[in-house]
Motif scaffolding. Sequence first.
Motif, mmCIF file in Angstrom:
data_model
loop_
_atom_site.group_PDB
_atom_site.id
_atom_site.type_symbol
_atom_site.label_atom_id
_atom_site.label_comp_id
_atom_site.label_asym_id
_atom_site.label_seq_id
_atom_site.Cartn_x
_atom_site.Cartn_y
_atom_site.Cartn_z
ATOM 1 N N LEU A 106 74.119 -70.308 31.724
ATOM 2 C CA LEU A 106 73.330 -71.499 32.034
ATOM 3 C C LEU A 106 73.569 -72.629 31.039
ATOM 4 N N TRP A 107 73.658 -72.296 29.743
ATOM 5 C CA TRP A 107 73.959 -73.265 28.692
ATOM 6 C C TRP A 107 72.936 -74.408 28.610
ATOM 7 N N ILE A 108 71.658 -74.121 28.845
ATOM 8 C CA ILE A 108 70.628 -75.155 28.741
ATOM 9 C C ILE A 108 70.186 -75.227 27.280
ATOM 10 N N LEU A 109 70.994 -75.856 26.460
ATOM 11 C CA LEU A 109 70.796 -75.833 25.018
ATOM 12 C C LEU A 109 69.514 -76.514 24.535
ATOM 13 N N PRO A 110 69.022 -77.574 25.186
ATOM 14 C CA PRO A 110 67.803 -78.215 24.663
ATOM 15 C C PRO A 110 66.607 -77.275 24.540
ATOM 16 N N THR A 111 66.612 -76.167 25.262
ATOM 17 C CA THR A 111 65.490 -75.236 25.139
ATOM 18 C C THR A 111 65.366 -74.690 23.717
ATOM 19 N N LEU A 112 66.478 -74.626 22.993
ATOM 20 C CA LEU A 112 66.426 -74.120 21.620
ATOM 21 C C LEU A 112 65.614 -75.035 20.727
ATOM 22 N N TRP A 113 65.797 -76.340 20.867
ATOM 23 C CA TRP A 113 65.091 -77.304 20.023
ATOM 24 C C TRP A 113 63.643 -77.474 20.462
ATOM 25 N N MET A 114 63.296 -76.917 21.607
ATOM 26 C CA MET A 114 61.898 -76.861 22.031
ATOM 27 C C MET A 114 61.221 -75.601 21.505
ATOM 28 N N ALA A 115 61.924 -74.465 21.557
ATOM 29 C CA ALA A 115 61.297 -73.175 21.262
ATOM 30 C C ALA A 115 61.259 -72.858 19.768
ATOM 31 N N TYR A 116 62.368 -73.103 19.059
ATOM 32 C CA TYR A 116 62.442 -72.652 17.668
ATOM 33 C C TYR A 116 61.453 -73.343 16.737
ATOM 34 N N PRO A 117 61.231 -74.666 16.830
ATOM 35 C CA PRO A 117 60.243 -75.274 15.927
ATOM 36 C C PRO A 117 58.847 -74.703 16.129
ATOM 37 N N LEU A 118 58.435 -74.541 17.394
ATOM 38 C CA LEU A 118 57.111 -73.986 17.661
ATOM 39 C C LEU A 118 57.007 -72.546 17.171
ATOM 40 N N ALA A 119 58.055 -71.776 17.416
ATOM 41 C CA ALA A 119 58.039 -70.380 16.980
ATOM 42 C C ALA A 119 57.923 -70.286 15.461
ATOM 43 N N LEU A 120 58.701 -71.086 14.729
ATOM 44 C CA LEU A 120 58.669 -71.035 13.272
ATOM 45 C C LEU A 120 57.304 -71.470 12.737
ATOM 46 N N LEU A 121 56.744 -72.524 13.311
ATOM 47 C CA LEU A 121 55.441 -72.997 12.857
ATOM 48 C C LEU A 121 54.355 -71.952 13.106
ATOM 49 N N LEU A 122 54.396 -71.302 14.244
ATOM 50 C CA LEU A 122 53.395 -70.271 14.542
ATOM 51 C C LEU A 122 53.559 -69.062 13.627
ATOM 52 N N ILE A 123 54.785 -68.655 13.365
ATOM 53 C CA ILE A 123 55.021 -67.500 12.486
ATOM 54 C C ILE A 123 54.549 -67.808 11.070
ATOM 55 N N LEU A 124 54.871 -68.994 10.565
ATOM 56 C CA LEU A 124 54.477 -69.356 9.199
ATOM 57 C C LEU A 124 52.976 -69.604 9.070
ATOM 58 N N SER A 125 52.297 -69.801 10.199
ATOM 59 C CA SER A 125 50.850 -70.032 10.150
ATOM 60 C C SER A 125 50.055 -68.753 9.917
ATOM 61 N N ARG A 126 50.682 -67.598 10.085
ATOM 62 C CA ARG A 126 49.965 -66.329 9.916
ATOM 63 C C ARG A 126 49.718 -66.056 8.435
ATOM 64 N N ARG A 127 48.496 -65.648 8.127
ATOM 65 C CA ARG A 127 48.143 -65.389 6.728
ATOM 66 C C ARG A 127 48.462 -63.964 6.300
ATOM 67 N N GLY A 128 48.566 -63.056 7.254
ATOM 68 C CA GLY A 128 48.857 -61.663 6.925
ATOM 69 C C GLY A 128 50.183 -61.220 7.510
ATOM 70 N N TRP A 129 50.784 -60.192 6.891
ATOM 71 C CA TRP A 129 52.107 -59.750 7.326
ATOM 72 C C TRP A 129 52.064 -59.099 8.701
ATOM 73 N N ARG A 130 50.936 -58.494 9.057
ATOM 74 C CA ARG A 130 50.854 -57.869 10.376
ATOM 75 C C ARG A 130 50.924 -58.918 11.480
ATOM 76 N N GLY A 131 50.175 -59.993 11.299
ATOM 77 C CA GLY A 131 50.211 -61.062 12.301
ATOM 78 C C GLY A 131 51.574 -61.720 12.378
ATOM 79 N N ALA A 132 52.202 -61.939 11.216
ATOM 80 C CA ALA A 132 53.542 -62.537 11.212
ATOM 81 C C ALA A 132 54.544 -61.604 11.880
ATOM 82 N N GLY A 133 54.461 -60.309 11.557
ATOM 83 C CA GLY A 133 55.377 -59.346 12.159
ATOM 84 C C GLY A 133 55.223 -59.272 13.665
ATOM 85 N N LEU A 134 53.971 -59.334 14.146
ATOM 86 C CA LEU A 134 53.735 -59.313 15.588
ATOM 87 C C LEU A 134 54.375 -60.524 16.262
ATOM 88 N N PHE A 135 54.178 -61.708 15.689
ATOM 89 C CA PHE A 135 54.747 -62.931 16.278
ATOM 90 C C PHE A 135 56.281 -62.875 16.269
#
Length: 514
Positions: A30-59
């Motif tokens: 498919l090569w729909i590359l713009p989806t990467l610049w939509m998904a990765y910033p949100l994913a990184l921000l949500l992962i870094l928002s977790r205060r505990g390792w269990r929550g980060a590991g789950l995300f």
Amino acid sequence: MDRFTRVRSGIGSLLLFGLGLLTALAQPPLWILPTLWMAYPLALLLILSRRGWRGAGLFIFMFWWGQIVGGMYWLGWVVGVDLATYWWVTPFAILGLPAFLALVQMPWWLAAWLVVRRFDLGMSGAVLIFAGAAMGAEGFRGWAMTGLPWGPLGTVWGFHPLTMQLSAWIGVFGLTALTTASAAGPALFAVRRPGQALAVTAVPLLLLIGFGAWRLPTVSAQAATPTQTVVRLVQPGTNALVRLDDRAKQQRVRDLLALTFSGEGHHDVAIWSETSIQFFIDHFPEDLAWVIENFPPDARIITGGLGASPGANPIPTNTAYVLTNDGIQARHDKSHLVPFGEYKPWFVRWIPIAAFSAGSFWEGAGLSTWSLPGLPPVSPLICYEMIFPGAVIAPDGPRPEWMVNISNDGWYGNTSGPRQHFTFARFRAVEEGLPMVRVGGTGISGVIDAAGVVHHRIAYGATEVINLPLPQPLGITPFGQNSRLSFWIVVLALILSGFTLGLAKNRKNLPPKM
């Protein structure tokens, strides 16, 4: 960042899984590359928002689970080989194996999260450390644990030779690192670092495209130069996984022989797909005899077939043969077997089913190079053996001048699977600086030069026979010379750069001494 800390674990987990699925749209075909610049910033921000390792590991787990499910959804088609028997395995194939692979990768990003949190490295440092850890995770999945590096993120650049050229130096896993850094770069907008966001997003892309624009013109002419060797690609368009009786198996071979010796034009070697001959021709001389009895004097065929392991109680092998009118000229037994398809990994041997391809196969001795009279030295690769970056050439003996990959993509059906497999073949050609000739029973078949340019492509499901000149090899690439060193240089460079950048940020924010 406060708004992300308020996201509950349940809702966040579903969101991370969905973001992972979204990134799969960037993969071939498919090569729909713009989806990467939509998904990765949100994913990184949500992962870094977790205060505990269990929550980060789950995300982290949910994000990679979604990405692998989206890229390997075709695993459900494999069950269709014998749906009446294995229908209940479908959810385990589609969701279970990707979940295990996500668990294998998860510790790398979890370690990155711990380092960023422990040393308060900030978002700029986090982006680089997570990029290096993503590369490490994919390499670990491919080399150390499961040996299943299917669908690295870096393959999203396989749509054009120009964007593939940097893999000759850092491999496709290196492209994963650059892609992760660039795609996660917009997360810096959330912490009000617009300049850094633009730089982190743009620099990897400029490096990727700029290197390709420099290298491709310098190597394309040599890579496209034909040699005097002519190969005949024989794609019958049939699925060798369909259960056949002995008469139908014999007829399939006779049909292939008719395709091979029909038409005009000289060829030095004809190439059939994996499992084209479903008889033990190395164990039963009478089966070999009828296959080669009508070969012309100068005929030579590279084909896949069943073999038998050494010893008094032979075990079936997945084997590539070189056949002439004198018999078997060379053989290569597949050494990197497909988990679940050709053997049952140790951690699932308690499940009361055989491997899907009619039981477990014997593991061959390793990669090999054929030095055959009248042909340039060649590295034979059977199906799945081709997907391993830096592990497609035998470490000992002469360097081959081309690679041949025989496959049976009937496993995947008419899905993204065969398209992804063909893309991986292009990356191996660029990484090693060697042309790749690929033939599948249902496709996709073709000749790829050492710059990643496709000289001819036979569509999935088509029946076609074509003679093509083998392209010239290039000199050995930096990645081909030492793939592991290249891998670790990039991983460590990104992690150390992120760590240094984060510590510099901390020093800058320290209060002045009195």
